[in-house]
Design a protein around this motif. Structure first.
Motif, PDB file in Angstrom:
ATOM      1  N   ASP A   1      13.404   1.459 -16.983  1.00  0.00           N
ATOM      2  CA  ASP A   1      13.020   0.436 -16.006  1.00  0.00           C
ATOM      3  C   ASP A   1      14.088   0.278 -14.935  1.00  0.00           C
ATOM      4  OD1 ASP A   1      10.671  -0.004 -17.325  1.00  0.00           O
ATOM      5  OD2 ASP A   1      11.385  -1.780 -18.423  1.00  0.00           O
ATOM      6  N   LYS A   2      15.366   0.305 -15.338  1.00  0.00           N
ATOM      7  CA  LYS A   2      16.458   0.166 -14.369  1.00  0.00           C
ATOM      8  C   LYS A   2      16.503   1.350 -13.409  1.00  0.00           C
ATOM      9  CE  LYS A   2      19.389  -2.750 -17.274  1.00  0.00           C
ATOM     10  NZ  LYS A   2      19.190  -3.939 -16.409  1.00  0.00           N
ATOM     11  N   MET A   3      16.216   2.557 -13.947  1.00  0.00           N
ATOM     12  CA  MET A   3      16.235   3.738 -13.086  1.00  0.00           C
ATOM     13  C   MET A   3      15.042   3.752 -12.141  1.00  0.00           C
ATOM     14  SD  MET A   3      17.757   6.790 -15.480  1.00  0.00           S
ATOM     15  CE  MET A   3      16.793   6.405 -16.920  1.00  0.00           C
ATOM     16  N   ARG A   4      13.897   3.283 -12.616  1.00  0.00           N
ATOM     17  CA  ARG A   4      12.717   3.251 -11.741  1.00  0.00           C
ATOM     18  C   ARG A   4      12.889   2.266 -10.598  1.00  0.00           C
ATOM     19  NH1 ARG A   4       9.461   4.205 -16.524  1.00  0.00           N
ATOM     20  NH2 ARG A   4       9.451   1.981 -16.974  1.00  0.00           N
ATOM     21  N   ALA A   5      13.767   1.296 -10.773  1.00  0.00           N
ATOM     22  CA  ALA A   5      14.017   0.315  -9.710  1.00  0.00           C
ATOM     23  C   ALA A   5      15.015   0.824  -8.686  1.00  0.00           C
ATOM     24  CB  ALA A   5      14.523  -0.995 -10.322  1.00  0.00           C
ATOM     25  N   ASP A   6      15.678   1.953  -8.976  1.00  0.00           N
ATOM     26  CA  ASP A   6      16.699   2.498  -8.076  1.00  0.00           C
ATOM     27  C   ASP A   6      16.058   3.438  -7.063  1.00  0.00           C
ATOM     28  OD1 ASP A   6      19.896   2.904  -7.960  1.00  0.00           O
ATOM     29  OD2 ASP A   6      18.897   4.806  -7.510  1.00  0.00           O
TER      30      ASP A   6
ATOM     31  N   ASN B   1      10.827   8.044  -9.198  1.00  0.00           N
ATOM     32  CA  ASN B   1       9.738   8.755  -9.874  1.00  0.00           C
ATOM     33  C   ASN B   1      10.187   9.299 -11.230  1.00  0.00           C
ATOM     34  OD1 ASN B   1      10.595  11.623  -9.726  1.00  0.00           O
ATOM     35  ND2 ASN B   1      10.387  11.337  -7.507  1.00  0.00           N
ATOM     36  N   ALA B   2       9.200   9.659 -12.034  1.00  0.00           N
ATOM     37  CA  ALA B   2       9.459  10.051 -13.424  1.00  0.00           C
ATOM     38  C   ALA B   2      10.371  11.270 -13.509  1.00  0.00           C
ATOM     39  CB  ALA B   2       8.141  10.327 -14.140  1.00  0.00           C
ATOM     40  N   LEU B   3      10.203  12.223 -12.598  1.00  0.00           N
ATOM     41  CA  LEU B   3      11.012  13.434 -12.669  1.00  0.00           C
ATOM     42  C   LEU B   3      12.480  13.125 -12.448  1.00  0.00           C
ATOM     43  CD1 LEU B   3       8.815  16.009 -10.710  1.00  0.00           C
ATOM     44  CD2 LEU B   3       8.694  15.299 -13.087  1.00  0.00           C
ATOM     45  N   LYS B   4      12.748  12.249 -11.526  1.00  0.00           N
ATOM     46  CA  LYS B   4      14.135  11.925 -11.198  1.00  0.00           C
ATOM     47  C   LYS B   4      14.796  11.127 -12.315  1.00  0.00           C
ATOM     48  CE  LYS B   4      14.576  13.796  -7.108  1.00  0.00           C
ATOM     49  NZ  LYS B   4      15.560  14.873  -6.879  1.00  0.00           N
ATOM     50  N   TYR B   5      14.100  10.130 -12.832  1.00  0.00           N
ATOM     51  CA  TYR B   5      14.765   9.330 -13.855  1.00  0.00           C
ATOM     52  C   TYR B   5      14.868  10.085 -15.172  1.00  0.00           C
ATOM     53  CZ  TYR B   5      10.665   7.415 -16.503  1.00  0.00           C
ATOM     54  OH  TYR B   5       9.567   7.239 -17.308  1.00  0.00           O
TER      55      TYR B   5
ATOM     56  N   ALA C   1      24.455  23.345 -13.370  1.00  0.00           N
ATOM     57  CA  ALA C   1      24.571  24.018 -12.079  1.00  0.00           C
ATOM     58  C   ALA C   1      23.697  23.382 -11.006  1.00  0.00           C
ATOM     59  CB  ALA C   1      24.222  25.498 -12.237  1.00  0.00           C
ATOM     60  N   GLU C   2      22.512  22.914 -11.401  1.00  0.00           N
ATOM     61  CA  GLU C   2      21.578  22.375 -10.416  1.00  0.00           C
ATOM     62  C   GLU C   2      21.324  20.881 -10.576  1.00  0.00           C
ATOM     63  OE1 GLU C   2      20.596  24.151  -7.931  1.00  0.00           O
ATOM     64  OE2 GLU C   2      21.498  25.993  -8.692  1.00  0.00           O
ATOM     65  N   VAL C   3      22.072  20.201 -11.454  1.00  0.00           N
ATOM     66  CA  VAL C   3      21.878  18.759 -11.621  1.00  0.00           C
ATOM     67  C   VAL C   3      22.388  18.046 -10.373  1.00  0.00           C
ATOM     68  CG1 VAL C   3      22.612  16.720 -12.905  1.00  0.00           C
ATOM     69  CG2 VAL C   3      21.947  18.801 -14.133  1.00  0.00           C
ATOM     70  N   ARG C   4      21.511  17.313  -9.749  1.00  0.00           N
ATOM     71  CA  ARG C   4      21.886  16.615  -8.505  1.00  0.00           C
ATOM     72  C   ARG C   4      21.559  15.121  -8.548  1.00  0.00           C
ATOM     73  NH1 ARG C   4      24.212  20.573  -8.131  1.00  0.00           N
ATOM     74  NH2 ARG C   4      24.201  22.188  -6.508  1.00  0.00           N
ATOM     75  N   THR C   5      20.699  14.713  -9.436  1.00  0.00           N
ATOM     76  CA  THR C   5      20.217  13.335  -9.419  1.00  0.00           C
ATOM     77  C   THR C   5      21.276  12.363  -9.934  1.00  0.00           C
ATOM     78  OG1 THR C   5      17.944  14.047  -9.719  1.00  0.00           O
ATOM     79  CG2 THR C   5      18.450  11.762 -10.257  1.00  0.00           C
ATOM     80  N   VAL C   6      21.654  11.445  -9.078  1.00  0.00           N
ATOM     81  CA  VAL C   6      22.562  10.352  -9.442  1.00  0.00           C
ATOM     82  C   VAL C   6      21.998   9.082  -8.812  1.00  0.00           C
ATOM     83  CG1 VAL C   6      24.893   9.436  -9.320  1.00  0.00           C
ATOM     84  CG2 VAL C   6      24.551  11.911  -9.438  1.00  0.00           C
ATOM     85  N   MET C   7      21.967   8.014  -9.584  1.00  0.00           N
ATOM     86  CA  MET C   7      21.413   6.762  -9.060  1.00  0.00           C
ATOM     87  C   MET C   7      22.173   6.295  -7.819  1.00  0.00           C
ATOM     88  SD  MET C   7      20.720   4.821 -12.693  1.00  0.00           S
ATOM     89  CE  MET C   7      19.989   3.357 -11.944  1.00  0.00           C
TER      90      MET C   7
ATOM     91  N   SER D   1      23.857  -0.426 -11.205  1.00  0.00           N
ATOM     92  CA  SER D   1      22.721  -0.126 -12.073  1.00  0.00           C
ATOM     93  C   SER D   1      23.033   1.063 -12.984  1.00  0.00           C
ATOM     94  CB  SER D   1      21.474   0.194 -11.227  1.00  0.00           C
ATOM     95  OG  SER D   1      21.071  -0.936 -10.477  1.00  0.00           O
ATOM     96  N   LEU D   2      23.744   2.052 -12.450  1.00  0.00           N
ATOM     97  CA  LEU D   2      24.136   3.206 -13.256  1.00  0.00           C
ATOM     98  C   LEU D   2      25.039   2.768 -14.405  1.00  0.00           C
ATOM     99  CD1 LEU D   2      24.265   6.229 -13.837  1.00  0.00           C
ATOM    100  CD2 LEU D   2      26.082   6.423 -12.110  1.00  0.00           C
ATOM    101  N   LYS D   3      25.935   1.842 -14.114  1.00  0.00           N
ATOM    102  CA  LYS D   3      26.838   1.344 -15.163  1.00  0.00           C
ATOM    103  C   LYS D   3      26.035   0.696 -16.283  1.00  0.00           C
ATOM    104  CE  LYS D   3      31.078   0.491 -16.598  1.00  0.00           C
ATOM    105  NZ  LYS D   3      32.058   1.573 -16.860  1.00  0.00           N
ATOM    106  N   GLU D   4      24.984  -0.042 -15.939  1.00  0.00           N
ATOM    107  CA  GLU D   4      24.145  -0.687 -16.958  1.00  0.00           C
ATOM    108  C   GLU D   4      23.405   0.350 -17.801  1.00  0.00           C
ATOM    109  OE1 GLU D   4      22.574  -4.894 -15.422  1.00  0.00           O
ATOM    110  OE2 GLU D   4      22.072  -3.282 -14.022  1.00  0.00           O
ATOM    111  N   VAL D   5      22.903   1.403 -17.152  1.00  0.00           N
ATOM    112  CA  VAL D   5      22.215   2.461 -17.873  1.00  0.00           C
ATOM    113  C   VAL D   5      23.182   3.172 -18.813  1.00  0.00           C
ATOM    114  CG1 VAL D   5      21.009   4.674 -17.652  1.00  0.00           C
ATOM    115  CG2 VAL D   5      20.461   2.792 -16.086  1.00  0.00           C
ATOM    116  N   ILE D   6      24.384   3.444 -18.331  1.00  0.00           N
ATOM    117  CA  ILE D   6      25.402   4.107 -19.163  1.00  0.00           C
ATOM    118  C   ILE D   6      25.718   3.266 -20.389  1.00  0.00           C
ATOM    119  CG2 ILE D   6      27.846   4.754 -19.228  1.00  0.00           C
ATOM    120  CD1 ILE D   6      27.529   5.681 -16.302  1.00  0.00           C
TER     121      ILE D   6
END
Length: 678
Positions: free
Chosen positions: A15-20, A25-29, A113-119, A124-129
């Protein structure tokens, strides 16, 4: 921590990632959540290794430097907001991408190598972590619970258009694994592993046999192998395997179809292949050069890849669409012929529509084959549709219970009403067309099956139309089937058909003008000593009527027997420059009959004796593979035409029953069917 508590944590993080803004979208989170979970789990495994080393009084050097380990940066209370985003983007991810020095480190680097997604929001990232860090991965129950949650997440993203191409329903996966039965000591491989469903199920199947430290090490790093082109999928697959107890899975991020498989090194071959390749894709001509039979269809290329990667004695199970079974373009026909003649195709499981929710209308099959000699016969199984329904669906999925019959038939050889077997000789006669429908279809005429049988009739008509279109195209492009000089066939024909002598013939066979073999309906002569024996691989013809097509090829044991003493029986030598099917097609053609007429003798009743047959000239096929595919097209069309009347009658009878059956009216509020009160 209970399963429901864990599910609540994952939902909260999602939920926190979907709000960022960056992970809506589902692929990103999913990508963001996956690599965070991966680092957390990996750090837990590193802690375990350090504890074991301390107990054993040895030294263990962690793969990741302390500064970049989860336990260091994720729990740093001072690292938050923009500072956290900067650290992850500019320090952590670049460091992970550059790991080297060992195969383990290089695989780790390839994953990131191809990971690019960062909130976008560091807070909010700190809360997810913090949520991820609160999960105790040292507890076995949590490992299992996390796997359940993770598979649930994967299923959710199918709607978003990503994992649907990789996600195979668990009952199908587990049935395939149990039938193939991978063992410790074997290399298990999936060339397009996606979220690693097949590899996870294989690991779960093998894990109970690991008893010693050496066996566990072999299980962790020398058993599970996979390739995947998508960066998120490779990460997801690796993570999924680690969650299921494989500490060091050999997953490589690579486009499998870019590998040249025309000369695979035996050291690169594997024992077991389990896979569900993407269907319907179109590969460019450059990629097609990597395969013996070039085609744009990704499913055909993946099948060839699996054939090349399987070592002697190895076995494979692969999900493939119906087209693989019957399409008669040269590449399809050639690969199918190779599969039957060079591999042992043990079973084909016909699945109804709706088994794969992401591709509900595609008819699919499970094909099992081993590198253990030529196919002798194939066990077929028709998985039934759900009672009263035309297909499976998300709300009415295929269950393990339904697939029990598959395992009983494939593993134990226990048949039921949905199983049947087809001989090699029958496959040859049909032009290596493997699209053999369930023979009991026409016998099931209940009203509840009407829709299903009408759909089957529609599918049969569609296949026949597709096959006919291939012939139409071939007719328009005859230059694709070149002919070389005509040569006498005398050096390539040997007379067979030994006389019965003192033997008592047990079955008399006749040849019709249309060229078919059948049991002789008349009464044989009282003296049967001169009757000729007909064996599989033999040609037989009526010397007085061969010019109008009275010639046939005995393809299987059931057609063998004894023919008239006046008939000629022969076969081709092994070094003949064409095969029997080509010769039969030519001799029955207008040109072939004219050549037969030219070599026949007799003023009143002209006959073609063996010496005359040896003078018959036959044009050599310029492209043997193209001609084999064309001949297969004719054979396949004939077989489908023969089956169509039976299919038609069964479907119409089922529909007639449905017309007069009691109606059910849909509920206006729910749409569900309610019995009519009329």
């Amino acid at each position: 921590m209970t399963l429901s508590e864990l599910q609540a944590k994952i939902k909260s993080a999602s939920d926190k990632m979907r709000a960022d803004d960056n992970t809506k979208n589902a692929l990103k989170y999913l990508e963001q959540l996956t690599w965070l979970l991966f680092l957390k789990v990996f750090d837990s495994l590193e802690e375990n290794r350090e504890m074991v080393a301390e107990i054993d009084d040895t030294v263990y050097k962690p793969l990741i430097e302390d500064e970049y380990r989860w336990g260091t940066w994720a729990r740093d209370s001072k690292l938050s907001g923009d500072d956290l985003i900067d650290f992850v983007t500019d320090d952590l991810l670049p460091y992970l991408r550059e790991l080297s020095g060992s195969s383990r480190a290089e695989r780790f680097a390839a994953i990131f190598a191809e990971v690019r997604t960062v909130m976008k929001s560091g807070y909010s990232l700190k809360e997810v972590i913090a949520i991820v860090d609160s999960i105790d991965f040292h507890a076995l129950d949590n490992h299992h619970s996390m796997s359940v949650i993770y598979e649930w997440l994967l299923a959710q993203t199918a709607d978003a258009g990503w994992s649907g191409e990789f996600y195979t329903p668990r009952p199908v996966v587990e049935t395939m694994v149990r039938c193939v039965n991978p063992k410790l000591g074997e290399k298990v491989y999936d060339p397009c592993c996606g979220s690693a469903g097949f590899l996870v199920a294989s690991a779960e199947h093998i894990a109970p046999s690991t008893k010693t430290t050496e066996q566990r090490e072999q299980f962790n790093s020398g058993t599970i192998y996979g390739q995947e082109s998508g960066e998120i999928a490779a990460l997801v697959g690796t993570m999924n395997l680690i969650l299921h107890g494989v500490e060091d899975p050999q997953i490589i991020r690579r486009n499998t179809l870019e590998q040249d498989i025309r000369n695979v090194n035996p050291s690169d071959q594997v024992d077991v292949i389990l896979t569900n390749p993407p269907f319907g894709g179109n590969e460019n001509p450059q990629v097609q050069q990597n395969f013996p039979s070039k085609a744009a269809a990704t499913e055909l290329l993946f099948l060839q890849h699996c054939m090349a990667k399987l070592r002697d004695g190895g076995r494979s199970a692969i999900v493939l669409p119906d087209g693989i079974l019957y399409r008669t373009e040269t590449a399809f026909s050639t690969v199918r012929r190779r599969l039957i003649n060079e591999f042992n195709v043990t079973a084909i499981v016909r699945l109804p529509t709706g088994v794969f929710p992401a591709a509900a209308d595609i008819r699919t099959n499970l094909i099992f084959f081993a590198k253990s000699g030529r196919t002798e016969s194939i066990r077929y199984y028709q998985v039934p549709s759900p009672p009263g329904k035309r297909s499976y669906s998300k709300t009415n999925p295929l269950t393990r219970e339904v697939l029990k019959g598959v395992e009983h038939w494939l593993v134990a050889g226990e048949p039921d009403e949905y199983s049947w077997e087809v001989s090699y000789e029958t496959l040859v006669e049909s032009g290596f067309d493997l699209d053999i429908p369930w023979p009991n279809t026409s016998q099931v005429t209940g009203a509840e099956t009407a829709g299903e049988q009408l759909e089957e009739l529609q599918a049969r008509l569609s296949i026949l139309s597709e096959l006919t279109e291939t012939l139409v195209k071939a007719h328009a492009e005859l230059h694709d089937y070149p002919l070389q000089e005509a040569i006498p066939i005398g050096n390539f024909v040997v007379e067979t058909g030994v006389r019965a002598g003192g033997k008592t013939p047990d079955r008399f066979v006749g040849v019709s003008n249309s060229g078919g073999l059948a049991a002789f309906k008349g009464k044989p002569a009282s003296d049967t000593s001169r009757y000729r024996e007909l064996r599989p691989g033999d040609f037989v013809y009526n010397p007085m009527r061969v010019n109008v097509g009275s010639i046939a090829l005995c393809r299987r044991e059931e057609e063998a027997g004894w023919v008239s003493p006046d008939y000629a029986v022969f076969r081709l030598t092994e070094d003949a420059p064409f095969d029997a099917e080509y010769l039969l097609m030519y001799l029955k053609s207008e040109q072939g009959r004219a050549e037969i007429e030219r070599q026949s003798r007799g003023a009143v009743r002209r006959r073609l004796y063996i010496d005359g047959l040896q003078r018959v000239t036959v044009p050599l096929p310029g492209d043997a593979e193209a001609w084999s595919a064309l001949i297969s097209s004719f054979a396949s069309v004939r077989r489908h035409l023969r089956e169509l009347p039976v299919t038609s009658v069964g479907a119409l009878a089922a529909f007639e029953a449905a017309v007069f059956s009691p109606r059910e009216e849909p509920d206006e509020r729910t749409g569900e069917a309610n019995p009519s009160l009329d």
